[in-house]
Design an enzyme around this catalytic site. Structure first.
Site, PDB file in Angstrom:
ATOM      1  N   HIS A 264       0.812  -1.220   0.000  1.00  0.00           N
ATOM      2  CA  HIS A 264       0.000   0.000   0.000  1.00  0.00           C
ATOM      3  C   HIS A 264       0.844   1.267   0.000  1.00  0.00           C
ATOM      4  O   HIS A 264       0.316   2.370  -0.153  1.00  0.00           O
ATOM      5  CB  HIS A 264      -0.928  -0.030   1.221  1.00  0.00           C
ATOM      6  CG  HIS A 264      -2.177   0.753   1.047  1.00  0.00           C
ATOM      7  ND1 HIS A 264      -2.546   1.754   1.909  1.00  0.00           N
ATOM      8  CD2 HIS A 264      -3.149   0.704   0.102  1.00  0.00           C
ATOM      9  CE1 HIS A 264      -3.690   2.277   1.517  1.00  0.00           C
ATOM     10  NE2 HIS A 264      -4.080   1.658   0.417  1.00  0.00           N
ATOM     11  N   LYS A 266       3.066   4.375  -1.021  1.00  0.00           N
ATOM     12  CA  LYS A 266       3.054   5.248  -2.197  1.00  0.00           C
ATOM     13  C   LYS A 266       4.241   6.199  -2.091  1.00  0.00           C
ATOM     14  O   LYS A 266       4.206   7.163  -1.334  1.00  0.00           O
ATOM     15  CB  LYS A 266       1.721   5.976  -2.292  1.00  0.00           C
ATOM     16  CG  LYS A 266       0.575   4.993  -2.564  1.00  0.00           C
ATOM     17  CD  LYS A 266      -0.782   5.555  -2.266  1.00  0.00           C
ATOM     18  CE  LYS A 266      -1.866   4.516  -2.574  1.00  0.00           C
ATOM     19  NZ  LYS A 266      -1.823   3.369  -1.644  1.00  0.00           N
ATOM     20  N   HIS A 494      -8.718  10.732  -0.141  1.00  0.00           N
ATOM     21  CA  HIS A 494      -7.965   9.486  -0.168  1.00  0.00           C
ATOM     22  C   HIS A 494      -6.698   9.654   0.664  1.00  0.00           C
ATOM     23  O   HIS A 494      -5.966   8.705   0.906  1.00  0.00           O
ATOM     24  CB  HIS A 494      -7.640   9.081  -1.603  1.00  0.00           C
ATOM     25  CG  HIS A 494      -7.132   7.684  -1.742  1.00  0.00           C
ATOM     26  ND1 HIS A 494      -5.807   7.382  -1.964  1.00  0.00           N
ATOM     27  CD2 HIS A 494      -7.767   6.489  -1.663  1.00  0.00           C
ATOM     28  CE1 HIS A 494      -5.645   6.072  -2.026  1.00  0.00           C
ATOM     29  NE2 HIS A 494      -6.819   5.500  -1.846  1.00  0.00           N
ATOM     30  N   LYS A 496      -4.614  10.155   4.135  1.00  0.00           N
ATOM     31  CA  LYS A 496      -4.760   9.625   5.489  1.00  0.00           C
ATOM     32  C   LYS A 496      -3.883  10.459   6.409  1.00  0.00           C
ATOM     33  O   LYS A 496      -2.688  10.638   6.143  1.00  0.00           O
ATOM     34  CB  LYS A 496      -4.323   8.158   5.592  1.00  0.00           C
ATOM     35  CG  LYS A 496      -5.190   7.190   4.793  1.00  0.00           C
ATOM     36  CD  LYS A 496      -4.719   7.044   3.386  1.00  0.00           C
ATOM     37  CE  LYS A 496      -5.475   5.943   2.662  1.00  0.00           C
ATOM     38  NZ  LYS A 496      -5.506   6.138   1.211  1.00  0.00           N
TER      39      LYS A 496
END
Length: 609
Positions: A264, A266, A494, A496
């Protein structure tokens, strides 16, 4: 799969029990005949979650809203006000149940894609939107718009010392220009203005390779690119097929040996002739994530090369170089050794953030402190300021997906996880854990319905009904998404973020931007009576601590994009504070149930399957 509960019977597309975004193999569309947006596949060409597939399907083949009863079940039900839209996750018997079930549609017949007849309760904006070009044309037009995404803004002004945090939002199509003036598109990040690219590495979850290549300037499109992914089996084969036409692309598969884990993280590693840059962000490498969503980016300084004879380690006071190297070494992947060597050859001493990563595994002893929420705990214990005596500073978590957190708050959220969020330097002065308010920000159904993307925005908010119905105890913690400060109230998050604000929300003890959603898979969960931390996924984020900037606390910036009249040390929180608790009619967005009571901003309903 069909599931029956006290909420009724629903056809469920995929299980969400253990993780928020499970990779699924993508198969070519076999649909034929004319479609809305003919020539566009019914499924994305890249690997993604079932929720995103549903959003893609509804964008190219929308189900238009009709305010007659023809799409509703023929049974007597109490009607709620518009605020009551969406799934009822209350145990109260007099709350309205969902309107439409798959069970009530004729077998084998999909919901009719009705012609939209505007009614009195549809806004002018919705009518105008309905007359706009098909989605495929809008997508093409938006891509053309971003061909010159950096024009009109001086990128050098954005990267200067006036922004000590180097924390940015992505550009959003469809909002006022002033709210994009200091935001970045991926084309800006890859621009020659940032450096003369030699090679790059892209760490991510979803890849649209053709789209990604087009984001690089033409002169850099044949430079070596390493894609670091977590795809397996069919999904891996699909990614390899996407990359095959490009001789300069190589792939590195991240090992995921624990079930339900995802890659996950990025991150971009950008090697230039002039040095090295690290970019840690929250966007998948697909067009949708850079179009109308709220996303976060941290840009490192341009790290200069260390030349022979210059006896410096190139380490920062935050140990960023060592921590980034350790994170890459955890992959145990030969293709990453080259990048580890490159990092060693550069001076990262100007870095003022701390790296917080998660890597899959089971960790004991001192290794527990290296990853996940125990890594956050360790850093806060070493550097986070204590609240003044008598003050109770809350904690805020903001995320786009939620994992299975257990049967009650004591099992993880308000025990080990909250304990990590509350860690400070001087433990003796803190109030008890239960006394500290916990504010969780997650979009409501109404947030999604009124968003720029409409209901398909919910494809990036993959909270499933199977998980939600098991943890209704969680929902009283929820607060709405609101971002007037950055002009992004209608750009679904999107991004966090997690932070520790003062009771009046004017100051921050720390701020974290990360890929990690609210899940045990991302942050880790204790096993063996607390002796072992188990993490399923790869995640990465950066922690901003006041001490690294020579401060006691951060002041919260009043407006995210305001001029330099505010103190330089004011931190740009991208959403409104204090967060607003859900109202009595608000419901958390759940992606795999229908919403048919009112149209979204495109005049459509949400029928996910």
């Amino acid at each position: 799969m069909s599931q029956e509960s006290s909420y009724g019977k629903w056809t469920i597309s995929s299980s969400d029990d253990s993780e928020d975004e499970k990779p699924k193999p993508v198969k070519p569309s076999t649909s034929s005949g004319p479609q809305a947006g003919q020539g566009v596949s019914k499924e994305p060409t890249y690997t993604c979650s079932e929720a995103r597939k549903a959003a893609h399907k509804r964008q190219i083949s929308p189900v238009k809203f009709n305010n007659t009863d023809s799409v509703l079940p023929h049974k007597k039900q109490k009607m709620d006000s518009p605020e009551g839209l969406g799934w009822c996750l209350s145990s109260s018997d007099d709350e309205q149940q969902p309107d439409v079930t798959q069970q009530e549609q004729p077998k084998g017949v999909p919901p009719q894609e009705k012609k939209y007849a505007p009614s009195a309760n549809v806004t002018t904006a919705q009518k105008v939107e309905d007359r706009s070009p098909p989605d495929s044309h809008r997508a093409q037009r938006a891509d053309e718009e971003y061909e010159t995404s950096g024009e009109g803004q001086d990128i050098w002004d954005m990267l200067d010392k006036e922004n000590p945090f180097q924390f940015y939002l992505t550009r959003v199509s469809g909002i006022k220009a002033k709210y994009n003036s200091k935001a970045l598109h991926i084309k800006d990040i890859l621009s020659p203005l940032f450096g003369t690219l030699v090679s790059s590495a892209q760490f991510n979850y979803c890849f649209d390779v053709n789209w990604l290549i087009k984001q690089y300037p033409p002169e850099f499109r044949k430079k070596p690119i390493l894609l670091v992914h977590g795809d397996k089996r069919e999904a891996k084969a699909d990614l390899h097929a996407q990359a095959k036409p490009y001789a300069n692309i190589s792939l590195c598969q991240a090992k995921l040996d624990i079930a339900f884990g995802t890659h996950h993280t990025k991150m971009m590693l950008l090697l230039y002739e002039e040095g090295l840059r690290v970019v840690i962000h929250t966007s998948n490498l697909i067009r949708e994530d850079w179009h109308q969503k709220t996303q976060g980016i941290w840009l490192s300084p341009l790290y200069p090369r260390i030349y022979q004879g210059n006896h410096t380690s190139g380490e920062s006071s935050t140990h960023f170089k060592a921590d980034l190297t350790s994170y890459l070494m955890a992959y145990n992947a030969p293709p990453l050794q080259e990048w580890i060597d490159i990092i060693q050859e550069h001076d990262l001493s100007e870095t003022n953030v701390y790296l917080i990563g998660s890597t899959p595994g089971r960790f004991q002893g001192s290794h527990k402190d290296n990853w996940g929420h125990f890594r956050l705990r360790k850093l806060l214990q070493a550097h986070a300021p204590s609240a003044p005596r008598g003050e109770c500073w809350p904690v805020v978590g903001q995320f786009s997906s939620i994992g299975s957190l257990g049967p009650d708050e004591s099992k993880w959220l308000c025990s080990e996880f909250k304990e990590s969020l509350l860690a400070v330097r001087e433990e003796g002065r803190t109030p008890g854990r239960s006394a500290v308010p916990l504010h969780l920000i997650y979009p409501s159904v109404e947030n999604v319905r009124t968003s720029l993307e409409g209901y398909p925005a919910g494809g990036s908010l993959p909270y499933g009904i199977q998980t939600a119905e098991k943890q209704r105890w969680l929902h009283p913690y929820f607060h709405k998404w609101s971002a007037e400060t950055s002009g992004r109230s209608n750009a679904m998050p999107h991004i966090k973020t997690y932070m520790r604000p003062s009771p009046d929300f004017s100051k921050l003890a720390w701020f974290l931007v990360t890929s990690a959603n609210l899940s045990k898979a991302a942050w880790g969960a204790l096993e063996k009576n607390g002796a072992q931390l188990m993490i399923r996924s790869y995640e990465l984020g950066v922690l901003f601590l006041p001490s690294a900037f020579g401060l006691d606390t951060f002041k919260v910036k009043q407006k995210f994009f305001s001029s330099s009249s505010e103190p330089m040390a004011s931190f740009p929180v991208p959403y409104d504070l204090p967060p607003e608790l859900y109202g009595s009619k608000d419901r958390p967005w759940i992606w795999n149930i229908p919403y048919v009571k009112a149209p979204d901003t495109h005049g459509n309903m949400w029928v996910p399957s």
